[in-house]
Design a protein around this motif. Structure first.
Motif, PDB file in Angstrom:
ATOM      1  N   GLU A   1      62.035  11.230  -9.271  1.00  0.00           N
ATOM      2  CA  GLU A   1      62.377   9.682  -8.417  1.00  0.00           C
ATOM      3  C   GLU A   1      61.028   9.356  -8.003  1.00  0.00           C
ATOM      4  O   GLU A   1      60.900   7.450  -7.340  1.00  0.00           O
ATOM      5  CB  GLU A   1      63.266   9.677  -7.390  1.00  0.00           C
ATOM      6  CG  GLU A   1      64.529  10.476  -7.432  1.00  0.00           C
ATOM      7  CD  GLU A   1      65.945  10.373  -6.412  1.00  0.00           C
ATOM      8  OE1 GLU A   1      66.550  10.815  -6.661  1.00  0.00           O
ATOM      9  OE2 GLU A   1      65.103  10.683  -5.017  1.00  0.00           O
ATOM     10  N   GLN A   2      60.119   9.762  -7.462  1.00  0.00           N
ATOM     11  CA  GLN A   2      59.368   9.561  -6.696  1.00  0.00           C
ATOM     12  C   GLN A   2      57.774   9.129  -8.345  1.00  0.00           C
ATOM     13  O   GLN A   2      57.071   9.058  -7.826  1.00  0.00           O
ATOM     14  CB  GLN A   2      58.691  10.668  -5.636  1.00  0.00           C
ATOM     15  CG  GLN A   2      59.306  10.328  -4.501  1.00  0.00           C
ATOM     16  CD  GLN A   2      59.501   9.126  -3.706  1.00  0.00           C
ATOM     17  OE1 GLN A   2      58.815   8.656  -3.572  1.00  0.00           O
ATOM     18  NE2 GLN A   2      61.085   8.090  -3.576  1.00  0.00           N
TER      19      GLN A   2
ATOM     20  N   LEU B   1      53.291  24.438  -2.183  1.00  0.00           N
ATOM     21  CA  LEU B   1      54.006  23.398  -2.066  1.00  0.00           C
ATOM     22  C   LEU B   1      53.043  22.882  -2.848  1.00  0.00           C
ATOM     23  O   LEU B   1      53.402  21.921  -3.100  1.00  0.00           O
ATOM     24  CB  LEU B   1      54.475  23.929  -0.984  1.00  0.00           C
ATOM     25  CG  LEU B   1      55.616  24.443  -1.408  1.00  0.00           C
ATOM     26  CD1 LEU B   1      56.774  24.286   0.497  1.00  0.00           C
ATOM     27  CD2 LEU B   1      56.676  24.136  -2.571  1.00  0.00           C
ATOM     28  N   LEU B   2      52.165  22.640  -1.808  1.00  0.00           N
ATOM     29  CA  LEU B   2      50.876  21.426  -2.285  1.00  0.00           C
ATOM     30  C   LEU B   2      50.049  21.070  -3.265  1.00  0.00           C
ATOM     31  O   LEU B   2      49.554  20.200  -3.233  1.00  0.00           O
ATOM     32  CB  LEU B   2      49.529  21.874  -0.567  1.00  0.00           C
ATOM     33  CG  LEU B   2      50.832  21.596   0.706  1.00  0.00           C
ATOM     34  CD1 LEU B   2      49.710  21.555   1.791  1.00  0.00           C
ATOM     35  CD2 LEU B   2      51.524  20.002   0.798  1.00  0.00           C
ATOM     36  N   GLU B   3      50.411  22.378  -3.790  1.00  0.00           N
ATOM     37  CA  GLU B   3      49.660  22.117  -5.162  1.00  0.00           C
ATOM     38  C   GLU B   3      50.973  21.840  -6.711  1.00  0.00           C
ATOM     39  O   GLU B   3      50.418  21.836  -7.629  1.00  0.00           O
ATOM     40  CB  GLU B   3      48.896  23.450  -5.731  1.00  0.00           C
ATOM     41  CG  GLU B   3      47.538  23.742  -4.547  1.00  0.00           C
ATOM     42  CD  GLU B   3      47.228  25.112  -4.515  1.00  0.00           C
ATOM     43  OE1 GLU B   3      47.449  25.787  -5.867  1.00  0.00           O
ATOM     44  OE2 GLU B   3      46.448  25.000  -3.922  1.00  0.00           O
TER      45      GLU B   3
ATOM     46  N   SER C   1      53.874  15.435   1.350  1.00  0.00           N
ATOM     47  CA  SER C   1      54.594  15.072   2.714  1.00  0.00           C
ATOM     48  C   SER C   1      55.712  14.385   2.114  1.00  0.00           C
ATOM     49  O   SER C   1      57.017  14.970   2.118  1.00  0.00           O
ATOM     50  CB  SER C   1      53.362  14.507   3.854  1.00  0.00           C
ATOM     51  OG  SER C   1      52.689  15.953   3.785  1.00  0.00           O
ATOM     52  N   LEU C   2      55.371  13.674   2.137  1.00  0.00           N
ATOM     53  CA  LEU C   2      57.135  12.283   2.175  1.00  0.00           C
ATOM     54  C   LEU C   2      58.093  13.187   1.185  1.00  0.00           C
ATOM     55  O   LEU C   2      58.779  13.124   1.396  1.00  0.00           O
ATOM     56  CB  LEU C   2      56.548  10.981   1.087  1.00  0.00           C
ATOM     57  CG  LEU C   2      56.689   9.837   1.961  1.00  0.00           C
ATOM     58  CD1 LEU C   2      58.608   9.567   3.043  1.00  0.00           C
ATOM     59  CD2 LEU C   2      56.873   8.343   0.841  1.00  0.00           C
TER      60      LEU C   2
ATOM     61  N   PHE D   1      58.373  15.845   0.405  1.00  0.00           N
ATOM     62  CA  PHE D   1      59.038  17.444   0.612  1.00  0.00           C
ATOM     63  C   PHE D   1      59.907  16.709   1.960  1.00  0.00           C
ATOM     64  O   PHE D   1      60.733  17.284   2.070  1.00  0.00           O
ATOM     65  CB  PHE D   1      58.294  18.167   1.268  1.00  0.00           C
ATOM     66  CG  PHE D   1      56.776  18.980   0.395  1.00  0.00           C
ATOM     67  CD1 PHE D   1      57.868  19.669  -0.041  1.00  0.00           C
ATOM     68  CD2 PHE D   1      55.087  18.837   0.291  1.00  0.00           C
ATOM     69  CE1 PHE D   1      56.968  20.447  -1.332  1.00  0.00           C
ATOM     70  CE2 PHE D   1      54.416  18.929  -0.736  1.00  0.00           C
ATOM     71  CZ  PHE D   1      56.201  20.249  -1.927  1.00  0.00           C
ATOM     72  N   ALA D   2      59.831  15.693   2.591  1.00  0.00           N
ATOM     73  CA  ALA D   2      60.441  14.933   3.464  1.00  0.00           C
ATOM     74  C   ALA D   2      61.891  14.732   2.897  1.00  0.00           C
ATOM     75  O   ALA D   2      62.965  15.064   3.578  1.00  0.00           O
ATOM     76  CB  ALA D   2      59.816  13.616   4.554  1.00  0.00           C
ATOM     77  N   ILE D   3      61.908  13.932   1.908  1.00  0.00           N
ATOM     78  CA  ILE D   3      62.784  13.622   0.762  1.00  0.00           C
ATOM     79  C   ILE D   3      63.823  14.289   0.769  1.00  0.00           C
ATOM     80  O   ILE D   3      64.802  15.012   0.621  1.00  0.00           O
ATOM     81  CB  ILE D   3      62.583  12.879   0.197  1.00  0.00           C
ATOM     82  CG1 ILE D   3      62.167  11.181   0.566  1.00  0.00           C
ATOM     83  CG2 ILE D   3      63.825  12.704  -0.725  1.00  0.00           C
ATOM     84  CD1 ILE D   3      60.913  10.613  -0.768  1.00  0.00           C
TER      85      ILE D   3
ATOM     86  N   VAL E   1      64.048  18.071   2.038  1.00  0.00           N
ATOM     87  CA  VAL E   1      64.336  18.570   3.117  1.00  0.00           C
ATOM     88  C   VAL E   1      65.233  17.658   3.224  1.00  0.00           C
ATOM     89  O   VAL E   1      66.768  18.402   4.110  1.00  0.00           O
ATOM     90  CB  VAL E   1      63.834  18.981   4.337  1.00  0.00           C
ATOM     91  CG1 VAL E   1      64.216  19.012   5.909  1.00  0.00           C
ATOM     92  CG2 VAL E   1      62.446  19.200   3.617  1.00  0.00           C
ATOM     93  N   ALA E   2      65.884  16.076   3.395  1.00  0.00           N
ATOM     94  CA  ALA E   2      66.805  15.451   4.086  1.00  0.00           C
ATOM     95  C   ALA E   2      67.626  15.877   2.661  1.00  0.00           C
ATOM     96  O   ALA E   2      69.864  15.545   3.091  1.00  0.00           O
ATOM     97  CB  ALA E   2      65.841  14.328   3.920  1.00  0.00           C
ATOM     98  N   GLN E   3      67.423  16.102   1.518  1.00  0.00           N
ATOM     99  CA  GLN E   3      68.644  15.285   0.568  1.00  0.00           C
ATOM    100  C   GLN E   3      68.940  16.996   0.476  1.00  0.00           C
ATOM    101  O   GLN E   3      70.901  17.119  -0.201  1.00  0.00           O
ATOM    102  CB  GLN E   3      68.162  15.891  -1.117  1.00  0.00           C
ATOM    103  CG  GLN E   3      67.040  14.310  -1.408  1.00  0.00           C
ATOM    104  CD  GLN E   3      67.876  13.327  -1.998  1.00  0.00           C
ATOM    105  OE1 GLN E   3      69.514  12.958  -1.472  1.00  0.00           O
ATOM    106  NE2 GLN E   3      67.276  12.305  -2.263  1.00  0.00           N
TER     107      GLN E   3
ATOM    108  N   ASP F   1      71.915  17.164   3.559  1.00  0.00           N
ATOM    109  CA  ASP F   1      72.852  16.849   2.906  1.00  0.00           C
ATOM    110  C   ASP F   1      73.548  17.814   1.994  1.00  0.00           C
ATOM    111  O   ASP F   1      75.430  18.174   1.810  1.00  0.00           O
ATOM    112  CB  ASP F   1      72.994  15.660   2.093  1.00  0.00           C
ATOM    113  CG  ASP F   1      72.260  14.768   3.138  1.00  0.00           C
ATOM    114  OD1 ASP F   1      72.811  14.188   4.138  1.00  0.00           O
ATOM    115  OD2 ASP F   1      71.959  12.987   2.557  1.00  0.00           O
TER     116      ASP F   1
END
Lengths: 458, 85
Positions: free
Chosen positions: B17-18, B31-33, B38-39, B41-43, B45-47, B50
């Motif tokens: 998606e991104q 993770l950072l590699e 960050s955005l 990961f934020a998505i 975590v939100a998904q 849900d």
């Protein structure tokens, strides 16, 4: 950890100390300094001398640079010389600059090369090897910063060097090396640049193309002692194995709500560091710093006398001090009401402590960057087949918040996935990445208030 | 679908998606590699909140920030486990 009503000595708010630095100009402040500015491609010792700036005395100058190092040197060169410095943040849209030039009466644009020139203003190349760093002050320069939020055309606020440096105390220790995840072309980062310059300390600047691990490694090599960023910056740093390279004595957070989780995580990772979260905004300036390791701030801060006065009105934090911005440049709402600035931050008292609840007016704060929901809704609503939309913030433990959108279509679409992709593509085209909805869902309708406005509390 | 499979699936979906190029994913992937920011990961975590009904970053008493994908998956497995218990 039990709350300690007394702040530790090192964290005494600045108003308890009468002695503050009052620089006549940046050049005067750094005279004789051996401090270094570390950038990715090299370093600059601030004691170096250079030629005078050609013909910018008394001018209004837009400082538009590729690198933070160039911005720092440009600021030092222009302060005391130019009547006004307008500092362009790195992500400013080129299309907005013509209006910036008109509204701020910009006569010259200064940057590293002509790719930064803008039609309608003289271009002055910034020669990094020959910036004048040692001239006496001539005029009191107005410093103009862009606010991080707001719709469409950027809002600009005017500060003075005295106001910007009002919260800075004389350095308590020698051999400080600052580092910041912020960009110095915004208020939060500029504070750190000024702290470094006034304290004759060094500063490590990040590079636009540098990843987290690379910057952390470089911070480690430069021996960073004081490191600052938003809670989102710090969460990202804690997720990087490269954070093993750093051992700061002082960790500072600002620009977003610092929750207990991030404060505790930082304490666990850097047990010997002093950890503080500061409150500041582009309009209100530096408000206060909290150093007791707890989220929010002590209720006793409200109404106490000092250099920064605080009060709660309509549930929002208001600040009054000599450090607030003096005015908007080129039009904008009245910034000061009897000296008080409405920060737009909603706070709530629980026991002896105030907690930050988010922004009034639905403003969304993603990693320190502020988003007006109406701006995103306007882009979505322009798309064919869209009847209405509501954009809001959803809490995130990673970036503070993410942008989510609910969209009502004019008629039920057969292929929602294609519709969704088309709307998001339009957002990506018209908005910076952090404003593009991270999640988008279709809903049959959106609630309206009694006054017929989109309900923002549902 | 196991928690681990769901997490990996979510990483791939958000990367798509991104428009991010994603690295090969295994337990040791930093993770950072991974190619995500960050955005992203934020998505994620939100998904996942849900889908799984849990946000271990907010729910955990001892918060720590995962460094590898393996850490991240265990974080969710523990949270989902303690929720079921």
């Amino acid at each position: 950890m039990p709350p300690d009503p007394r702040l530790p000595e090192s964290g005494l708010p600045e108003m308890a100390r009468p002695e503050t630095l009052r620089p006549e100009s940046l050049k005067a402040a750094i005279a004789g300094s051996e401090a270094m500015l570390y950038a990715r491609g090299g370093q600059v010792c601030l004691s170096s001398r250079g030629r005078a700036l050609p013909g910018l005395a008394g001018a209004s100058v837009l400082l538009r640079t590729h690198s933070q190092l160039a911005a720092a040197l440009g600021l030092i060169a222009l302060d005391g010389v130019a009547r006004r410095i307008v500092i362009a943040p790195p992500d400013v849209k080129a299309g907005h600059l013509a209006s910036v030039i008109a509204r701020a009466d910009v006569e010259a644009v200064m940057g590293e090369d002509e790719s930064l020139a803008i039609e309608g203003a003289r271009f002055v190349p910034l020669d990094l090897s020959a910036v004048a760093l040692a001239e006496g002050p001539q005029v009191v320069t107005e410093w103009v910063l862009f606010t991080s939020g707001t719709t469409g055309e950027p809002k600009m606020v005017a500060h003075t060097l005295a106001g910007l440096t009002g919260a800075i105390q004389p350095a308590a220790a020698a051999d400080i090396t600052w580092g910041t995840f912020y960009d110095i072309r915004r208020y939060g980062g500029l504070q750190i640049l000024l702290r470094a310059l006034l304290g004759h300390a060094s500063l490590v600047l990040s590079d636009a193309d540098e990843d987290v691990a690379g910057f952390l490694a470089r911070l480690g090599r430069c021996g960073v002692t004081h490191l600052t960023g938003t809670p989102s910056h710090w969460r990202r740093a804690l997720m990087s194995p490269a954070n093993a390279a750093i051992a700061p004595h002082y960790v500072r957070l600002s620009g977003e709500i610092a929750d207990q989780a991030i404060l505790d995580s930082l304490k666990a990772r850097f047990p010997d560091a002093a950890i503080g979260h500061a409150y500041a905004s582009t309009e209100a300036g530096v408000g206060f710093e909290v150093t007791d390791g707890l989220e929010g701030f002590p209720a006793s801060f409200i109404g106490r006398p000092g250099a920064v006065e605080m009060k709660v009105e309509d549930g929002r934090l208001h600040l009054r001090s000599a450090r607030t911005a003096s005015a908007y440049v080129g039009g904008g709402p009245d910034l000061r009401n009897d000296g008080w600035v409405d920060t737009g931050d909603v706070i709530e008292q629980r026991g002896g402590r105030f907690h930050f609840m988010g922004r009034a007016g639905g403003i969304i704060n993603v990693g320190g960057l502020k988003i007006n929901p109406e701006e995103v809704e306007a882009v979505i609503n322009r798309q064919p087949g869209v009847r209405a939309s509501r954009v809001s913030g959803r809490k995130s433990p990673i970036t503070g918040a993410i942008v989510v959108a609910e969209v009502v279509l004019t008629e039920a679409a057969n292929d929602n996935a294609t519709f969704k992709e088309a709307i998001l593509a339009a957002c990506r085209e018209n908005l910076p990445a952090f404003k593009v909805p991270a999640m988008l869902r279709f809903v049959p309708s959106l609630a309206l208030t009694a006054a017929g406005k989109l309900s923002r509390n549902a | 679908m196991s928690v681990a499979a769901m997490v990996v699936d979510q990483f791939r979906q958000v990367a798509r998606e991104q428009g991010k190029e994603i690295a090969e994913l295994n337990d040791d992937t930093v993770l950072l590699e991974s190619g995500l920011d960050s955005l992203c990961f934020a998505i994620i975590v939100a998904q996942l909140e849900d889908r799984l009904g849990v946000d271990p970053f907010t729910a955990a008493e001892d918060v720590y920030f995962p460094v590898t994908l393996g850490d991240f998956i265990r974080f969710y497995e523990d949270a989902a486990g303690s929720q079921a218990a």
